[in-house]
Design a protein around this motif. Structure first.
Motif, PDB file in Angstrom:
ATOM      1  N   GLY A 149       0.858  -1.185   0.000  1.00 43.03           N
ATOM      2  CA  GLY A 149       0.000   0.000   0.000  1.00 43.03           C
ATOM      3  C   GLY A 149       0.891   1.231   0.000  1.00 43.03           C
ATOM      4  O   GLY A 149       1.746   1.392  -0.861  1.00 43.03           O
ATOM      5  N   GLU A 150       0.740   2.073   1.000  1.00 42.27           N
ATOM      6  CA  GLU A 150       1.562   3.287   1.119  1.00 42.27           C
ATOM      7  C   GLU A 150       2.676   3.138   2.154  1.00 42.27           C
ATOM      8  O   GLU A 150       3.453   4.055   2.367  1.00 42.27           O
ATOM      9  CB  GLU A 150       0.670   4.471   1.511  1.00 42.27           C
ATOM     10  N   ASP A 151       2.744   1.976   2.809  1.00 39.75           N
ATOM     11  CA  ASP A 151       3.688   1.789   3.915  1.00 39.75           C
ATOM     12  C   ASP A 151       4.934   1.038   3.466  1.00 39.75           C
ATOM     13  O   ASP A 151       4.849   0.013   2.800  1.00 39.75           O
ATOM     14  CB  ASP A 151       3.000   1.032   5.057  1.00 39.75           C
ATOM     15  N   ARG A 152       6.110   1.545   3.883  1.00 37.52           N
ATOM     16  CA  ARG A 152       7.398   0.926   3.527  1.00 37.52           C
ATOM     17  C   ARG A 152       7.991   0.245   4.751  1.00 37.52           C
ATOM     18  O   ARG A 152       7.987   0.806   5.853  1.00 37.52           O
ATOM     19  CB  ARG A 152       8.364   1.987   3.011  1.00 37.52           C
ATOM     20  N   PHE A 153       8.507  -0.974   4.531  1.00 38.45           N
ATOM     21  CA  PHE A 153       9.091  -1.768   5.602  1.00 38.45           C
ATOM     22  C   PHE A 153      10.429  -2.327   5.142  1.00 38.45           C
ATOM     23  O   PHE A 153      10.610  -2.628   3.972  1.00 38.45           O
ATOM     24  CB  PHE A 153       8.188  -2.957   5.948  1.00 38.45           C
ATOM     25  N   THR A 154      11.356  -2.499   6.072  1.00 41.37           N
ATOM     26  CA  THR A 154      12.568  -3.257   5.804  1.00 41.37           C
ATOM     27  C   THR A 154      12.417  -4.568   6.555  1.00 41.37           C
ATOM     28  O   THR A 154      12.245  -4.587   7.775  1.00 41.37           O
ATOM     29  CB  THR A 154      13.828  -2.504   6.259  1.00 41.37           C
ATOM     30  N   ILE A 155      12.451  -5.670   5.795  1.00 41.79           N
ATOM     31  CA  ILE A 155      12.238  -7.004   6.347  1.00 41.79           C
ATOM     32  C   ILE A 155      13.610  -7.664   6.500  1.00 41.79           C
ATOM     33  O   ILE A 155      14.403  -7.704   5.559  1.00 41.79           O
ATOM     34  CB  ILE A 155      11.340  -7.847   5.411  1.00 41.79           C
ATOM     35  N   HIS A 156      13.887  -8.175   7.696  1.00 40.12           N
ATOM     36  CA  HIS A 156      15.177  -8.789   8.039  1.00 40.12           C
ATOM     37  C   HIS A 156      15.036 -10.306   8.145  1.00 40.12           C
ATOM     38  O   HIS A 156      13.915 -10.820   8.233  1.00 40.12           O
ATOM     39  CB  HIS A 156      15.664  -8.222   9.379  1.00 40.12           C
ATOM     40  N   PRO A 157      16.151 -11.044   8.192  1.00 40.85           N
ATOM     41  CA  PRO A 157      16.074 -12.497   8.362  1.00 40.85           C
ATOM     42  C   PRO A 157      15.242 -12.851   9.603  1.00 40.85           C
ATOM     43  O   PRO A 157      15.390 -12.253  10.664  1.00 40.85           O
ATOM     44  CB  PRO A 157      17.534 -12.924   8.547  1.00 40.85           C
ATOM     45  N   GLY A 158      14.345 -13.801   9.413  1.00 40.24           N
ATOM     46  CA  GLY A 158      13.467 -14.224  10.499  1.00 40.24           C
ATOM     47  C   GLY A 158      12.149 -13.468  10.540  1.00 40.24           C
ATOM     48  O   GLY A 158      11.218 -13.883  11.229  1.00 40.24           O
ATOM     49  N   ASP A 159      12.039 -12.353   9.805  1.00 36.53           N
ATOM     50  CA  ASP A 159      10.790 -11.588   9.750  1.00 36.53           C
ATOM     51  C   ASP A 159       9.875 -12.199   8.686  1.00 36.53           C
ATOM     52  O   ASP A 159      10.341 -12.761   7.696  1.00 36.53           O
ATOM     53  CB  ASP A 159      11.040 -10.129   9.361  1.00 36.53           C
ATOM     54  N   SER A 160       8.587 -12.025   8.891  1.00 37.39           N
ATOM     55  CA  SER A 160       7.617 -12.462   7.889  1.00 37.39           C
ATOM     56  C   SER A 160       6.645 -11.330   7.604  1.00 37.39           C
ATOM     57  O   SER A 160       6.598 -10.340   8.347  1.00 37.39           O
ATOM     58  CB  SER A 160       6.881 -13.725   8.357  1.00 37.39           C
ATOM     59  N   PHE A 161       5.883 -11.459   6.533  1.00 33.70           N
ATOM     60  CA  PHE A 161       4.949 -10.414   6.127  1.00 33.70           C
ATOM     61  C   PHE A 161       3.744 -11.049   5.446  1.00 33.70           C
ATOM     62  O   PHE A 161       3.780 -12.206   5.030  1.00 33.70           O
ATOM     63  CB  PHE A 161       5.632  -9.413   5.182  1.00 33.70           C
ATOM     64  N   ARG A 162       2.664 -10.262   5.338  1.00 33.75           N
ATOM     65  CA  ARG A 162       1.458 -10.716   4.651  1.00 33.75           C
ATOM     66  C   ARG A 162       0.951  -9.602   3.741  1.00 33.75           C
ATOM     67  O   ARG A 162       0.948  -8.428   4.119  1.00 33.75           O
ATOM     68  CB  ARG A 162       0.372 -11.095   5.645  1.00 33.75           C
ATOM     69  N   ILE A 163       0.473 -10.009   2.557  1.00 32.43           N
ATOM     70  CA  ILE A 163      -0.120  -9.093   1.585  1.00 32.43           C
ATOM     71  C   ILE A 163      -1.461  -9.697   1.174  1.00 32.43           C
ATOM     72  O   ILE A 163      -1.511 -10.831   0.729  1.00 32.43           O
ATOM     73  CB  ILE A 163       0.784  -8.932   0.339  1.00 32.43           C
ATOM     74  N   ARG A 164      -2.525  -8.922   1.351  1.00 35.70           N
ATOM     75  CA  ARG A 164      -3.862  -9.410   0.988  1.00 35.70           C
ATOM     76  C   ARG A 164      -4.448  -8.565  -0.133  1.00 35.70           C
ATOM     77  O   ARG A 164      -5.175  -7.618   0.115  1.00 35.70           O
ATOM     78  CB  ARG A 164      -4.791  -9.341   2.200  1.00 35.70           C
ATOM     79  N   GLY A 165      -4.099  -8.893  -1.364  1.00 38.04           N
ATOM     80  CA  GLY A 165      -4.651  -8.189  -2.515  1.00 38.04           C
ATOM     81  C   GLY A 165      -4.278  -6.718  -2.588  1.00 38.04           C
ATOM     82  O   GLY A 165      -4.891  -5.964  -3.328  1.00 38.04           O
ATOM     83  N   GLU A 166      -3.275  -6.304  -1.827  1.00 39.91           N
ATOM     84  CA  GLU A 166      -2.848  -4.898  -1.797  1.00 39.91           C
ATOM     85  C   GLU A 166      -1.745  -4.662  -2.821  1.00 39.91           C
ATOM     86  O   GLU A 166      -0.980  -5.568  -3.136  1.00 39.91           O
ATOM     87  CB  GLU A 166      -2.299  -4.546  -0.411  1.00 39.91           C
ATOM     88  N   PRO A 167      -1.623  -3.426  -3.304  1.00 38.03           N
ATOM     89  CA  PRO A 167      -0.490  -3.118  -4.180  1.00 38.03           C
ATOM     90  C   PRO A 167       0.814  -3.218  -3.388  1.00 38.03           C
ATOM     91  O   PRO A 167       0.862  -2.824  -2.220  1.00 38.03           O
ATOM     92  CB  PRO A 167      -0.753  -1.687  -4.639  1.00 38.03           C
ATOM     93  N   PHE A 168       1.839  -3.777  -4.030  1.00 38.73           N
ATOM     94  CA  PHE A 168       3.129  -3.873  -3.342  1.00 38.73           C
ATOM     95  C   PHE A 168       4.274  -3.732  -4.327  1.00 38.73           C
ATOM     96  O   PHE A 168       4.126  -3.931  -5.519  1.00 38.73           O
ATOM     97  CB  PHE A 168       3.246  -5.178  -2.541  1.00 38.73           C
ATOM     98  N   ARG A 169       5.422  -3.388  -3.774  1.00 39.61           N
ATOM     99  CA  ARG A 169       6.688  -3.265  -4.509  1.00 39.61           C
ATOM    100  C   ARG A 169       7.780  -3.839  -3.624  1.00 39.61           C
ATOM    101  O   ARG A 169       7.671  -3.815  -2.412  1.00 39.61           O
ATOM    102  CB  ARG A 169       7.036  -1.809  -4.784  1.00 39.61           C
ATOM    103  N   TRP A 170       8.860  -4.289  -4.236  1.00 42.83           N
ATOM    104  CA  TRP A 170      10.013  -4.744  -3.470  1.00 42.83           C
ATOM    105  C   TRP A 170      11.281  -4.104  -4.031  1.00 42.83           C
ATOM    106  O   TRP A 170      11.336  -3.719  -5.187  1.00 42.83           O
ATOM    107  CB  TRP A 170      10.133  -6.268  -3.472  1.00 42.83           C
ATOM    108  N   ALA A 171      12.282  -4.007  -3.176  1.00 44.92           N
ATOM    109  CA  ALA A 171      13.604  -3.528  -3.589  1.00 44.92           C
ATOM    110  C   ALA A 171      14.643  -4.158  -2.673  1.00 44.92           C
ATOM    111  O   ALA A 171      14.405  -4.366  -1.482  1.00 44.92           O
ATOM    112  CB  ALA A 171      13.688  -2.005  -3.501  1.00 44.92           C
ATOM    113  N   ASN A 172      15.792  -4.465  -3.250  1.00 43.68           N
ATOM    114  CA  ASN A 172      16.938  -4.903  -2.462  1.00 43.68           C
ATOM    115  C   ASN A 172      18.081  -3.940  -2.774  1.00 43.68           C
ATOM    116  O   ASN A 172      18.914  -4.218  -3.629  1.00 43.68           O
ATOM    117  CB  ASN A 172      17.337  -6.343  -2.788  1.00 43.68           C
ATOM    118  N   PRO A 173      18.123  -2.787  -2.070  1.00 42.64           N
ATOM    119  CA  PRO A 173      19.175  -1.801  -2.317  1.00 42.64           C
ATOM    120  C   PRO A 173      20.477  -2.136  -1.587  1.00 42.64           C
ATOM    121  O   PRO A 173      21.395  -1.321  -1.553  1.00 42.64           O
ATOM    122  CB  PRO A 173      18.562  -0.512  -1.774  1.00 42.64           C
TER     123      PRO A 173
END
Length: 189
Positions: A149-173
């Motif tokens: 959606g409009e929220d940005r997160f940095t996901i680290h090893p051991g973290d998990s996430f959920r997306i329910r039909g929402e717009p999303f983007r990923w980046a590995n900078p």
């Protein structure tokens, strides 16, 4: 008491699952392929084997890679339809530069699919993705920036996430690959 072994899942079952996931009837897909409904039905029931040209046309119509359809390892015995060995994973996905995806599920006939995703250093998706799915991911190694959606997160090893039909983007900078296990329902590849 002996339990019967499940029949191995096949190219036909995967084709049927992909067609249904995309909301296509046999007639609609057959029309796209310039083939008869009877022929396509036979392919889905593994009574007829498509040529490599047919596979290319099917892959294009179903928006998957040819290697996704062409690479069906034949596992015999009790492993068939149950076990996916590291060396026999099928490449899947849209082949976005910087992203390597492999199917961890034995096939696409379940209500979900499990994917091993490797995001190369300094890579990112070119556009926002929205799909009619529920997705859960778990980062095994590296870091991944995820915008849901409009929220940005940095996901680290051991973290998990959920997306329910929402717009999303990923980046590995970052300077190391990020590896995630992704579960998607219903299957989209």
């Amino acid at each position: 008491m002996s339990h019967p072994q499940p029949l191995p899942k096949t190219l036909g079952a995967d084709l049927r699952a992909l067609r249904r996931t995309r909301g296509l009837t046999l007639q609609h897909l057959a029309d796209r392929l310039g083939r008869s409904v009877g022929w396509l039905s036979q392919v889905e029931r593994d009574l007829s084997e498509p040529s490599i040209t047919d596979l290319r046309h099917m892959a294009e119509a179903l928006e998957v890679s040819v290697s996704m359809l062409a690479r069906h390892e034949t596992t015999a015995g009790p492993e068939a339809g149950r076990i996916v060995r590291k060396g026999t994973r099928r490449p899947i996905g849209s082949h976005i530069t910087g992203l390597v995806e492999e199917l961890l599920s034995p096939d696409l006939t379940d209500d979900f699919e499990m994917v091993h995703s490797t995001f190369e250093p300094q890579s990112e998706i070119g556009e926002t993705v929205t799909r009619p799915t529920q997705e859960v991911g778990y980062v095994v190694s590296g870091r991944l920036d995820l915008t849901i959606g409009e929220d940005r997160f940095t996901i680290h090893p051991g973290d998990s996430f959920r997306i329910r039909g929402e717009p999303f983007r990923w980046a590995n900078p970052y300077d190391e690959p990020a590896v995630a296990i992704w579960v998607i329902a219903p299957p989209v590849y």
